[in-house]
Design an enzyme around this catalytic site. Structure first.
Site, PDB file in Angstrom:
ATOM      1  N   ASP A 147     -33.780   1.598  26.756  1.00 15.20           N
ATOM      2  CA  ASP A 147     -34.115   0.183  26.565  1.00 15.20           C
ATOM      3  C   ASP A 147     -35.606  -0.074  26.786  1.00 15.20           C
ATOM      4  O   ASP A 147     -36.030  -1.222  26.959  1.00 15.20           O
ATOM      5  CB  ASP A 147     -33.313  -0.693  27.540  1.00 15.20           C
ATOM      6  CG  ASP A 147     -31.848  -0.804  27.144  1.00 15.20           C
ATOM      7  OD1 ASP A 147     -31.514  -0.414  26.015  1.00 15.20           O
ATOM      8  OD2 ASP A 147     -31.043  -1.274  27.970  1.00 15.20           O
ATOM      9  N   ASP A 185     -29.261   8.570  36.569  1.00 20.75           N
ATOM     10  CA  ASP A 185     -30.440   7.707  36.476  1.00 20.75           C
ATOM     11  C   ASP A 185     -31.672   8.555  36.215  1.00 20.75           C
ATOM     12  O   ASP A 185     -31.665   9.785  36.408  1.00 20.75           O
ATOM     13  CB  ASP A 185     -30.606   6.899  37.760  1.00 20.75           C
ATOM     14  CG  ASP A 185     -29.640   5.721  37.826  1.00 20.75           C
ATOM     15  OD1 ASP A 185     -29.032   5.394  36.788  1.00 20.75           O
ATOM     16  OD2 ASP A 185     -29.479   5.143  38.925  1.00 20.75           O
ATOM     17  N   ASP A 190     -34.443   9.203  37.703  1.00 15.72           N
ATOM     18  CA  ASP A 190     -35.129   9.956  38.742  1.00 15.72           C
ATOM     19  C   ASP A 190     -34.313  11.125  39.284  1.00 15.72           C
ATOM     20  O   ASP A 190     -34.729  11.772  40.244  1.00 15.72           O
ATOM     21  CB  ASP A 190     -35.506   9.025  39.895  1.00 15.72           C
ATOM     22  CG  ASP A 190     -34.326   8.215  40.394  1.00 15.72           C
ATOM     23  OD1 ASP A 190     -33.663   7.583  39.571  1.00 15.72           O
ATOM     24  OD2 ASP A 190     -34.072   8.206  41.615  1.00 15.72           O
ATOM     25  N   ASP A 235     -21.903  -0.440  39.253  1.00 20.32           N
ATOM     26  CA  ASP A 235     -21.230   0.761  39.754  1.00 20.32           C
ATOM     27  C   ASP A 235     -20.182   0.415  40.812  1.00 20.32           C
ATOM     28  O   ASP A 235     -19.034   0.868  40.765  1.00 20.32           O
ATOM     29  CB  ASP A 235     -22.257   1.748  40.307  1.00 20.32           C
ATOM     30  CG  ASP A 235     -23.321   1.081  41.176  1.00 20.32           C
ATOM     31  OD1 ASP A 235     -23.152  -0.104  41.539  1.00 20.32           O
ATOM     32  OD2 ASP A 235     -24.317   1.742  41.502  1.00 20.32           O
TER      33      ASP A 235
END
Length: 690
Positions: free
Chosen positions: A89, A144, A146, A237
């Site tokens: 995005d 994610d 990272d 989540d």
């Protein structure tokens, strides 16, 4: 001892907050007990090689996005069974970077897609929901930006779907840059508490545990059965995992499978992450708790633990309530010791409930390396105390239903201590919350002096811990702020603007420090002039009540009158005169005042006491007149002591103090506004490309 209504209200709030905080703390110790008592019995099964989609939600992560895609494509799993969806995005350089990376891996035969949906609607949850429309594999893994999954991740995690009711396996987070700084060490220890205590205890029992948003694998059927991804909260989540467990699915935590991730190194980024977690948890509590409560198939203990987990962030506003109330109660001479007047028992109780118990838990978690982890505990306590302002604002945001905006936690690819991030893009400026942290820090300094001057030094460490935390978080928020922009768009004109922005920033920092120092000085000076004389008067009244010697009582009265003369000379205390110009009232209560706090009446009462003690000293000690006179003096001393206690809180909230506080806060707000205006000017220049 009878309290005035204000003190009684503050005392009730203090005790109620203490009870609730203690309950949440004891529950954590209960989970620590469960995590040790109920050993892991994790079965595995040969499931072959089920098809899996790996979804990578990304938004403006140019420093770590390629690293993630590289590590996922390096997973040891058959390519024909593995589909990779890069849910991008982004609206910066990350788009081109990912497009090139995905094309490179496509040429190598990987089933990988660069998904661009053209909107950020729903943020991360929206991207995952969009991706599920075209996901047809048995399993779905999520990472994610990272995170750095090891090559063996899928082969070790997938076999744990050994039972048909297991809908999720959540793996433990590792910390690739744990030793970068004190704040990364504190974050790492806090996350380890969550995974190795809370997640482990709940996974090995019938309690609800939560998906942590990444480093986990879902059954696609479980996601669909639970209703899919919802965008109503900031923690999609937690929301999905609870809805899945309400449907009867089991969530499993795998403590031995560790996926390394990058911790936020910038304080403003860490605060943003904590804010999102705190606000999202309360949103989930509002959304889910009613259904959890009325659902019959959920065990009572599971309902209680669900309530505690979803609402645990209310501890932060309760911490602030206690912090605000403690100096007021100490100034009002309210007994806050656990057992009578035994300071040793009080401090032992605080140590047992806090650091002492945590050290035992750390020992059980890390075994041989526990000592090195225990050294981080003071930093974690200061970090959590300082974060209470940020998280309190998040809680109120959720309760008041403020509109959601998913603000991601930027990462910089920082792995080593020598790595620098301060000139990178995505640096976050400090926010208005920093102003509140400064306010609470200054208030804490005043509270420390109150505890000392009220002869309650045992509470100094308790107040100081939070005070240091507020100043520490505020300092890092300010020092980690940079007005550096993307290096790729710098020319001579823009460089001048950046130099001006940095000059404004430095001057603002000097101004903020000056205002804080001046505010602290004025707070201490105001206490010594307005409050400390009342403390001395109460001390002398205690001496009068405890004494039967007329000479000693007279000495106390003379000292009290000296302090009263100073109070009566204070022109800022509202006063009234009669038609003849005679002073009839000097009362700190400027609205709805009563005679109980009228310093003129109190002074007249003291004059009467002094005259009485002079008469008493001339009569025999064994006479009835002596005993009657001493009883009268004692009763008057008790009455005046109550009057002084009633008046003390209003000396804090006097008109002068309120005006000074307003000016003080307005000056800080003015500096914040100047910085924000400069930041917006630079942002407009960036967007225009001029």
């Amino acid at each position: 001892m009878a309290f005035n209504p204000f003190t009684a209200f503050v005392f009730d709030l203090f005790i109620l907050s203490a009870i609730i905080i203690t309950a949440y703390t004891c529950n954590f110790y209960y989970l620590a007990f469960l995590s040790r008592k109920r050993k892991d019995v994790l079965t595995v099964a040969d499931l072959g090689t089920p098809s899996i989609t790996i979804q990578l939600p990304i938004y403006n992560e140019k420093y770590v996005a390629k690293r993630l895609v590289d590590s996922v494509c390096n997973l040891d799993y058959p390519q024909d069974k593995m589909r990779i969806m890069v849910l991008d995005d982004s609206d910066d350089d990350t788009v081109e970077l990912l497009a090139n990376t995905v094309n490179d891996y496509k040429k190598k035969g990987f089933h990988i897609e660069h998904v661009r949906r053209g909107t950020r609607k729903g943020y991360k949850a929206g991207a995952l929901k969009y991706a599920m429309q075209s996901t047809d594999t048995e399993l779905v893994a999520i990472f994610d930006a990272d995170f750095i999954p090891p090559t063996w991740f899928l082969k070790r995690a997938i076999p744990h779907f050994s039972k048909p009711n297991i809908g999720l396996v959540q793996c433990r987070w590792g910390h690739v840059n744990e030793n970068y700084s004190a704040i990364t060490q504190a974050q790492a220890l806090s996350l380890d508490f969550h995974f190795l205590i809370e997640q482990k205890a709940k996974s090995n029992s019938h309690l609800f545990m939560n998906f942590n948003g990444t480093a986990g694998i879902w059954k696609r059927d479980c996601i669909e059965d639970a209703g899919g991804w919802h965008t109503a909260t900031l923690v999609e989540d937690l929301d999905l995992s609870y809805r899945a467990q309400m449907k009867g699915w089991k969530c499993l935590f795998l403590p031995d499978i560790v996926v390394d991730a990058e911790l936020p190194v910038q304080m403003n980024a860490a605060k943003r992450q904590q804010f999102r977690w705190a606000k999202g948890s309360i949103q989930c509590a509002i959304k889910l708790l009613t259904d959890i409560t009325i659902k019959r198939k959920i065990a009572i203990e599971a309902k209680v633990q669900a309530f505690i987990q979803l609402t645990r962030h209310v501890v932060f506003p309760l911490m602030l309530i206690q912090f605000l109330a403690l100096p007021i109660l100490l100034a009002g001479e309210v007994n806050l010791y656990v057992i009578s007047f035994l300071p040793a028992i009080t401090i032992a109780t605080y140590l047992a409930m806090g650091p002492g118990a945590y050290i035992m838990i750390i020992h059980s978690m890390y075994h041989k390396s526990w000592k090195s982890k225990a050294k981080i505990l003071p930093t974690l306590l200061v970090y959590n105390a300082g974060m209470s302002v940020n998280n309190t604002v998040a809680v109120f945001d959720a309760v008041l239903g403020k509109k959601n905006e998913f603000l991601r936690t930027p990462k910089y690819g920082v792995l080593k201590t020598k790595d620098d991030w301060k000139n990178n893009a995505y640096n976050l400026p400090f926010s208005q919350v920093t102003l509140l942290e400064i306010f609470f820090g200054v208030y804490g300094v005043l509270g420390i002096f109150v505890s000392i001057f009220s002869n309650n030094p045992i509470f100094v460490p308790i107040i100081a811990l939070q005070t240091i935390g507020f100043f520490y978080i505020a300092y890092l928020s300010l020092s980690h702020t940079r007005f550096k922009r993307n290096k790729s768009s710098v020319d001579r004109v823009l460089t001048k603007k950046e130099k001006m922005a940095n000059r404004v920033y430095k001057l603002s920092m000097i101004g903020i420090v000056g205002i804080i120092v001046f505010g602290g000085f004025m707070a201490i000076y105001g206490y010594s002039v307005d409050i400390y004389p009342l403390d001395r008067i109460r001390g002398n009244l205690d001496g009068i009540i405890a004494s039967s010697d007329p000479d000693a009582i007279r000495a106390h009265l003379v000292a009290i009158q000296a302090d009263m003369d100073g109070i009566m000379a204070n022109d800022l205390i509202p006063e009234k005169t009669n038609a003849d110009g005679e002073l009839i009232s000097k009362n700190p209560v400027w609205l709805f005042s009563t005679e109980s706090t009228n310093f003129v009446r109190i002074q007249d009462n003291l004059d009467t006491m002094l005259a009485s003690i002079d008469k008493i000293s001339t009569v025999p000690k064994d006479s009835s007149a002596y005993h009657t006179g001493m009883l009268d003096v004692n009763d008057r001393a008790l009455l005046i002591q109550t009057n002084i206690m009633d008046a003390t809180p209003y000396m804090y909230v006097s008109v002068a103090n309120m005006m000074f506080s307003t000016i003080w806060i307005a000056a800080l707000l003015g500096i914040f506004a100047a910085l924000k205006r400069k930041k917006e000017q630079l942002k407009k220049v960036d967007e225009s490309g001029i």
